[in-house]
Design a protein around this motif. Sequence first.
Motif, mmCIF file in Angstrom:
data_model
loop_
_atom_site.group_PDB
_atom_site.id
_atom_site.type_symbol
_atom_site.label_atom_id
_atom_site.label_comp_id
_atom_site.label_asym_id
_atom_site.label_seq_id
_atom_site.Cartn_x
_atom_site.Cartn_y
_atom_site.Cartn_z
ATOM 1 N N VAL A 149 0.827 -1.098 -0.172
ATOM 2 C CA VAL A 149 -0.018 -0.117 -0.038
ATOM 3 C C VAL A 149 0.676 1.467 -0.041
ATOM 4 C CG1 VAL A 149 -1.724 1.375 1.347
ATOM 5 C CG2 VAL A 149 -1.527 -1.073 1.157
ATOM 6 N N SER A 150 0.903 1.880 -1.260
ATOM 7 C CA SER A 150 1.523 3.250 -1.153
ATOM 8 C C SER A 150 0.895 4.377 -1.759
ATOM 9 C CB SER A 150 2.778 2.996 -1.819
ATOM 10 O OG SER A 150 2.908 2.860 -3.238
ATOM 11 N N SER A 151 1.106 5.612 -1.482
ATOM 12 C CA SER A 151 0.578 6.847 -2.084
ATOM 13 C C SER A 151 0.796 6.646 -3.800
ATOM 14 C CB SER A 151 1.102 7.978 -1.369
ATOM 15 O OG SER A 151 0.753 8.093 -0.172
ATOM 16 N N THR A 152 2.304 6.106 -4.011
ATOM 17 C CA THR A 152 2.351 6.389 -5.319
ATOM 18 C C THR A 152 1.574 5.270 -6.254
ATOM 19 O OG1 THR A 152 4.612 6.626 -4.807
ATOM 20 C CG2 THR A 152 4.360 5.829 -7.205
ATOM 21 N N TYR A 153 1.317 4.088 -5.741
ATOM 22 C CA TYR A 153 0.473 2.940 -6.486
ATOM 23 C C TYR A 153 -1.069 3.623 -6.557
ATOM 24 C CZ TYR A 153 -1.964 -1.070 -7.424
ATOM 25 O OH TYR A 153 -2.717 -2.103 -8.098
ATOM 26 N N ILE A 154 -1.624 4.333 -5.357
ATOM 27 C CA ILE A 154 -2.850 4.830 -5.492
ATOM 28 C C ILE A 154 -2.989 5.995 -6.469
ATOM 29 C CG2 ILE A 154 -4.849 5.895 -3.777
ATOM 30 C CD1 ILE A 154 -3.364 4.272 -1.541
ATOM 31 N N ARG A 155 -1.895 6.835 -6.569
ATOM 32 C CA ARG A 155 -2.027 7.974 -7.540
ATOM 33 C C ARG A 155 -2.209 7.373 -8.791
ATOM 34 N NH1 ARG A 155 2.877 10.114 -5.007
ATOM 35 N NH2 ARG A 155 2.220 11.125 -3.460
ATOM 36 N N ARG A 156 -1.462 6.283 -9.084
ATOM 37 C CA ARG A 156 -1.584 5.678 -10.228
ATOM 38 C C ARG A 156 -3.304 5.062 -10.822
ATOM 39 N NH1 ARG A 156 2.893 2.362 -10.192
ATOM 40 N NH2 ARG A 156 1.875 0.565 -10.593
ATOM 41 N N LEU A 157 -3.760 4.671 -9.766
ATOM 42 C CA LEU A 157 -5.207 4.116 -9.727
ATOM 43 C C LEU A 157 -6.057 5.230 -9.994
ATOM 44 C CD1 LEU A 157 -5.068 1.529 -6.911
ATOM 45 C CD2 LEU A 157 -5.045 0.761 -9.548
ATOM 46 N N VAL A 158 -5.723 6.278 -9.167
ATOM 47 C CA VAL A 158 -6.805 7.388 -9.503
ATOM 48 C C VAL A 158 -6.687 8.013 -10.855
ATOM 49 C CG1 VAL A 158 -7.177 9.846 -8.596
ATOM 50 C CG2 VAL A 158 -7.064 8.122 -7.023
ATOM 51 N N GLU A 159 -5.348 8.189 -11.166
ATOM 52 C CA GLU A 159 -5.208 8.659 -12.760
ATOM 53 C C GLU A 159 -5.509 7.917 -13.834
ATOM 54 O OE1 GLU A 159 -0.933 11.142 -12.298
ATOM 55 O OE2 GLU A 159 -0.863 8.976 -12.356
ATOM 56 N N MET A 160 -5.879 6.471 -13.405
ATOM 57 C CA MET A 160 -6.461 5.601 -14.476
ATOM 58 C C MET A 160 -7.905 5.814 -14.526
ATOM 59 S SD MET A 160 -3.667 2.526 -14.853
ATOM 60 C CE MET A 160 -3.714 2.000 -13.378
ATOM 61 N N GLY A 161 -8.459 6.320 -13.234
ATOM 62 C CA GLY A 161 -9.878 6.244 -13.101
ATOM 63 C C GLY A 161 -10.463 4.866 -12.324
ATOM 64 N N GLN A 162 -9.526 4.276 -11.831
ATOM 65 C CA GLN A 162 -9.824 2.907 -11.055
ATOM 66 C C GLN A 162 -10.164 3.282 -9.703
ATOM 67 O OE1 GLN A 162 -7.111 -0.374 -11.812
ATOM 68 N NE2 GLN A 162 -6.977 0.179 -13.926
ATOM 69 N N VAL A 163 -11.154 3.973 -9.355
ATOM 70 C CA VAL A 163 -11.459 4.675 -7.913
ATOM 71 C C VAL A 163 -11.961 3.416 -7.006
ATOM 72 C CG1 VAL A 163 -11.720 6.906 -8.624
ATOM 73 C CG2 VAL A 163 -13.680 5.325 -8.958
ATOM 74 N N ASP A 164 -12.619 2.458 -7.517
ATOM 75 C CA ASP A 164 -13.117 1.220 -6.846
ATOM 76 C C ASP A 164 -11.928 0.776 -6.342
ATOM 77 O OD1 ASP A 164 -12.729 0.441 -9.316
ATOM 78 O OD2 ASP A 164 -14.552 -0.975 -9.317
ATOM 79 N N ARG A 165 -10.834 0.183 -7.105
ATOM 80 C CA ARG A 165 -9.728 -0.319 -6.373
ATOM 81 C C ARG A 165 -8.825 0.431 -5.737
ATOM 82 N NH1 ARG A 165 -6.496 -4.652 -6.922
ATOM 83 N NH2 ARG A 165 -4.122 -4.480 -7.146
ATOM 84 N N ALA A 166 -8.759 1.675 -5.943
ATOM 85 C CA ALA A 166 -7.930 2.785 -5.164
ATOM 86 C C ALA A 166 -8.535 2.703 -3.598
ATOM 87 C CB ALA A 166 -8.150 4.048 -5.556
ATOM 88 N N ALA A 167 -9.982 2.787 -3.701
ATOM 89 C CA ALA A 167 -10.688 2.415 -2.463
ATOM 90 C C ALA A 167 -10.424 1.381 -1.545
ATOM 91 C CB ALA A 167 -12.042 2.583 -2.394
#
Length: 302
Positions: free
Chosen positions: A153-171
Amino acid sequence: MSSQTKRVIALGFFDGVHLGHAALLRRTAEEAEKRGCTPAVFTFDRPPKEVVTGVPCPLINSPEDRRELVRRLYGIRDVIMAPFDREMMTTGWEDFVEKLLVGRWHAVHLVAGHDHRFGHRNQGTPELLAEKCRALGLGCDIIPQVSIGGVTVSSTYIRRLVEMGQVDRAARFLGHPHTLTGAVRHGRGLGTSLMFPTANLVIPPHVLIPAYGVYVTRVFFTDGESRPAVTNVGTRPTVNSGTDVTVEACILDFEGDLYGQTLRLEFHQHLRDEIRFDSLEALRARIAADAETTRRYFEPLP
C-alpha cells in the motif's frame, strides 16, 4: 491548539491517508488514549520532494482533505501542518526531534513508518529515530509496511489508480473512497435543463483528478447531509467546445442553490468514459440512466 499539550505524534506526509497510514494513526490514537495525551500528526503543507527537486508532484488530497481525513477516520485531534521551507529543509534530524517535536510540540511518544526519512538530506531513519527516542526517554513505534494481495500500500500506487480512473480499486488500498473537496463555482447553468442541480467544483491546485469519465459519487454538504451524484470529470464535449477540465456533479434528489458552498465528493465507481452526444436530449437520456445506476449502487442490500 496549545503547544503545552503532551502529544503522541505520528510522522509522515499522509497523502491519501491510506491503509498503510491507518496502521500508524490507529497506533497513535491507542497510545494517546493509554497515556491520557493528545493524538497528533506532524506533516508538511507541500511534498518535501517537490521543494527539493522543483518538480511539481500531483497529490491525491489537498492539505485540507488530509487534515479532515485523519481527524474524521482515525480520531487524530491535532494536525500540525508545518511549512516545508528553507529552514525546515536544512534542519538536522536530531534538532527536528529534540527542538521541534519535543521542545515545541511536547511529544512523549513518536510513531513512524518503516521507510520514514526526515531531517536535512533525509539523514534521519526509523532506526536512528528509535535510538534517539530511547536516549530521550520517549516512546517510539516503527510500523511495518502494509500489503493487500501482495501489493504494498503506497501513495504512489494509489495515485496511479486514481489517474487511471480505477477509483473502486483505489478505495481498497485507501480504506475509504477517493475524496475531493472544492468550492462550487458557477457553471453554464445547464443543470436544470439536465434534470438535476449540478455543482461545478473548483479543484485545489496540484490535486489529482480521476481519469476523464463519469463516476458514481456521493456528495457531502457542510451540514453532514449527503446525496448520491453522477459526476463528470473532463471537458464536457457535448455542451462545451473548450478544453477546460471540469468536475461537475449532478446531485440526485436535491433542490437548492449550492453556489459558493464547499462540498466533499467521494468517488465510488467508474461508470463510463466521457463521450460526445449528438444532442442535449441524448445526453439527458444517458444521465437519467446513469442516475438510475447510481441510485441502485447506494441501495442497501436486502
